[in-house]
Design an enzyme around this catalytic site. Structure first.
Site, PDB file in Angstrom:
ATOM      1  N   SER A 185       0.822  -1.194   0.000  1.00  0.00           N
ATOM      2  CA  SER A 185       0.000   0.000   0.000  1.00  0.00           C
ATOM      3  C   SER A 185       0.865   1.257   0.000  1.00  0.00           C
ATOM      4  O   SER A 185       1.693   1.439  -0.874  1.00  0.00           O
ATOM      5  CB  SER A 185      -0.945  -0.049   1.203  1.00  0.00           C
ATOM      6  OG  SER A 185      -1.978   0.883   1.083  1.00  0.00           O
TER       7      SER A 185
ATOM      8  N   HIS B 180      -7.248  -5.925  -0.834  1.00  0.00           N
ATOM      9  CA  HIS B 180      -6.121  -5.019  -0.659  1.00  0.00           C
ATOM     10  C   HIS B 180      -5.009  -5.769   0.048  1.00  0.00           C
ATOM     11  O   HIS B 180      -5.136  -6.134   1.204  1.00  0.00           O
ATOM     12  CB  HIS B 180      -6.560  -3.808   0.158  1.00  0.00           C
ATOM     13  CG  HIS B 180      -5.490  -2.760   0.266  1.00  0.00           C
ATOM     14  ND1 HIS B 180      -4.820  -2.265  -0.817  1.00  0.00           N
ATOM     15  CD2 HIS B 180      -4.967  -2.125   1.339  1.00  0.00           C
ATOM     16  CE1 HIS B 180      -3.952  -1.360  -0.427  1.00  0.00           C
ATOM     17  NE2 HIS B 180      -4.013  -1.267   0.876  1.00  0.00           N
TER      18      HIS B 180
ATOM     19  N   ASP C   4      -8.823  -4.454  -6.154  1.00  0.00           N
ATOM     20  CA  ASP C   4      -8.353  -3.772  -4.939  1.00  0.00           C
ATOM     21  C   ASP C   4      -9.099  -2.452  -4.765  1.00  0.00           C
ATOM     22  O   ASP C   4      -9.014  -1.566  -5.606  1.00  0.00           O
ATOM     23  CB  ASP C   4      -6.849  -3.510  -5.059  1.00  0.00           C
ATOM     24  CG  ASP C   4      -6.219  -3.016  -3.759  1.00  0.00           C
ATOM     25  OD1 ASP C   4      -6.926  -2.370  -2.954  1.00  0.00           O
ATOM     26  OD2 ASP C   4      -5.023  -3.255  -3.561  1.00  0.00           O
TER      27      ASP C   4
END
Length: 555
Positions: free
Chosen positions: A264, A519, A490
């Protein structure tokens, strides 16, 4: 792109539901990301964590590495005392209630504090500490080097991640020193806390101008608290300085180069580090990609279609379990139940577990529940919607555990430090629009397409009232032979971001998890195909001959 991965991902938001044994931080709303930001039983912050709170701006300024950023040799190195410091390795256990410390201790990890300059332009000035953990390589004959971890956020802890990452790596883990790092001002590092009454600035804009104006006032108040309580350090809470800290950690560990695993927001940090220190990386894995050209304090903009797709997937799951949750027998009925809760909260706040949940909070709860598409996460969100629905009409409801944690994160100040540092990083990296009218127009346009999520992803945030960044953002450039990983659905770090980075770096390869609204993938989702691709690369240092596509595991 939060929380675990901790709610991977971007500005992460509140705890993501169904947090597995490992978490990733995501972009913020989830203020806790679905990111692997922390493993173990740590709460997961739903991704907004880059992907979570904002997504918009572009990086245009190319910043050449400075003397402070580039490691030097011999006596000319202004950072010599930091690069050559002796690390005092000790137990990671802070006390009998330290669950992260217990997991690290059981994994034979040790911890140390690394001293770094607050301001790299003044290396002889004030210092702060960066906390790290390390599980040493046991296959010393084939040792590759140190693998540094970042689970996302920004603002997510990674010091607790080495045990579960080492497990995900299987036998190749024996060849690495696996190193968790709490970035500057995060977790066990020198802290930052603006004393906010909330753990996240992510909120829905409300249904009308009066509601939006309340959010403008909240954003201004939160920014003011940071200036009052942490104004002396805010200019140095940036991704570029975190990258500089990483290079001090590298040098203090005695490593000429480091390997890196970032989720991320951690993918953006990895891109910045590789740009600032182009000769200091070895094997690089980036999971849940941030597009560096769109990194800014509004990272969640543009994620509405992915989140709507994820919501529909959850609605189909909940409809098939109407007997358990009572939300509707068809996906349409379930979606109507969500819309009904939001409309009711707009009329009168819902009394839930001592909190009053209004139209600004309900969509963030739903948003935070959509960073993972497994049964446990879906069940947590279904129970949360059921509880909110029961509260319509004023009946006080005792919330389910995940909803209680999420509301506590959003509506009290127990996680003030998380929201403070996440915001400080985003605001310190890239300027945001200053005029509330810009946000209001964006909210209105987005509302027409998605009334539930548009007012969340386009809402104003404290960066509108922040001092301008001290440095221009890094222009990520060049060609890095990294392994990229992303799920097609995602909802925090959207798949388009990974495709953009893949084109930017022709020598890279992309591992795609097809058909998952997820995610963070590697070591988190249970895709043997994706995990094998990553572990083979970490073992050999050779990227796949071509991009890899993995199907969502069945069952």
């Amino acid at each position: 792109m939060t929380g675990s991965p901790s709610s991977p991902g971007f500005p992460d938001s509140p705890p993501s539901p169904g947090t597995p044994s490992r978490t990733v931080s995501s972009p913020a709303p989830s203020a806790r990301s679905g990111r692997p930001a922390t493993a173990g039983r740590r709460r997961r912050r739903p991704p907004l964590s880059i992907a979570a709170l904002c997504l918009a701006g572009a990086l245009t300024a190319t910043v050449a590495p400075t003397a402070a950023a580039e490691p030097a040799h011999a006596a000319a190195d202004p950072l010599a005392r930091y690069h050559r410091q002796h690390l005092d390795w000790k137990s990671c256990l802070l006390g009998p209630d330290d669950e992260t410390g217990k997991e690290l201790q059981q994994a034979d990890a040790q911890c140390a504090d690394v001293t770094v300059p607050l301001n790299y332009a003044e290396p002889d000035g004030r210092t702060i500490t960066v906390a790290i953990s390390r599980i040493r390589a046991t296959d010393t004959a084939r040792r590759v080097g140190a693998l540094l971890l970042n689970g996302g956020g920004p603002g997510g802890q990674s010091i607790g991640d080495p045990p579960w990452v080492r497990t995900a790596m299987k036998q190749v883990g024996e060849r690495y020193d696996v190193v968790g790092v709490d970035p500057r001002f995060v977790g066990r590092s020198t802290p930052l806390d603006c004393r906010w009454p909330t753990g996240s600035f992510v909120r829905g804009a409300g249904s009308d101008r009066a509601g939006f104006d309340r959010m403008v006032a909240l954003a201004e108040e939160l920014a003011g608290r940071c200036r009052t309580h942490q104004g002396d350090v805010l200019p140095y809470v940036t991704t570029r300085n975190t990258a500089r800290d990483m290079d001090v950690v590298r040098a203090a560990l005695g490593e000429p180069r480091i390997s890196y695993l970032g989720y991320s927001y951690g993918t953006y940090l990895g891109q910045v580090y590789a740009t600032m220190f182009p000769r200091r990386t070895d094997r690089v894995v980036l999971d849940g990609l941030v597009d560096p050209g769109r990194y800014n304090p509004r990272l969640l903009r543009g994620t509405e279609p992915a989140n709507r797709h994820a919501l529909k997937g959850w609605a189909a799951w909940a409809a098939a379990r109407h007997t358990a949750y009572g939300l509707g027998r068809t996906p349409g009925e379930v979606l109507a139940a969500v819309d009904g809760v939001q409309a009711a909260a707009g009329r009168t706040p819902l009394p839930i577990g001592g909190h009053r949940v209004d139209e600004h909070v309900v969509p963030v709860v739903v948003f935070s529940g959509l960073s993972q598409d497994n049964d446990a996460a879906y069940a947590d969100l279904a129970r949360a919607v059921r509880d909110m629905r029961r509260a319509v009409g004023g009946r006080t409801v005792t919330p389910s555990p995940w909803l209680a944690e999420t509301l506590g994160f959003l509506l009290d100040g127990s996680d003030s430090a998380y929201g403070s540092v996440q915001t400080a990083i985003l605001c310190g990296d890239v300027s945001a629009p200053r005029s509330p009218e810009v946000y209001w127009r964006d909210v209105q346009r987005a509302r027409a397409k998605d009334p539930l999520f548009g007012p969340v992803t386009n809402n104003i945030n404290p960066c509108a009232f922040w001092d301008p960044p001290r440095e221009r953002p890094t222009t990520v450039r060049g060609d890095l032979p990294a392994l990229l990983v992303n799920a097609t659905g995602d909802p925090r770090s959207i798949y388009r971001n990974a495709q953009t980075v893949r084109r930017m770096w022709p020598s890279s390869r992309l591992v795609t998890l097809r058909g998952a609204d997820q995610h963070a993938v590697y070591g988190v989702y249970g895709s043997s195909c994706a995990d094998k691709a990553v572990n083979t690369y970490l073992a050999t240092g050779r990227l796949p001959a071509k991009d890899v596509t993995c199907d969502r595991p069945s069952g």
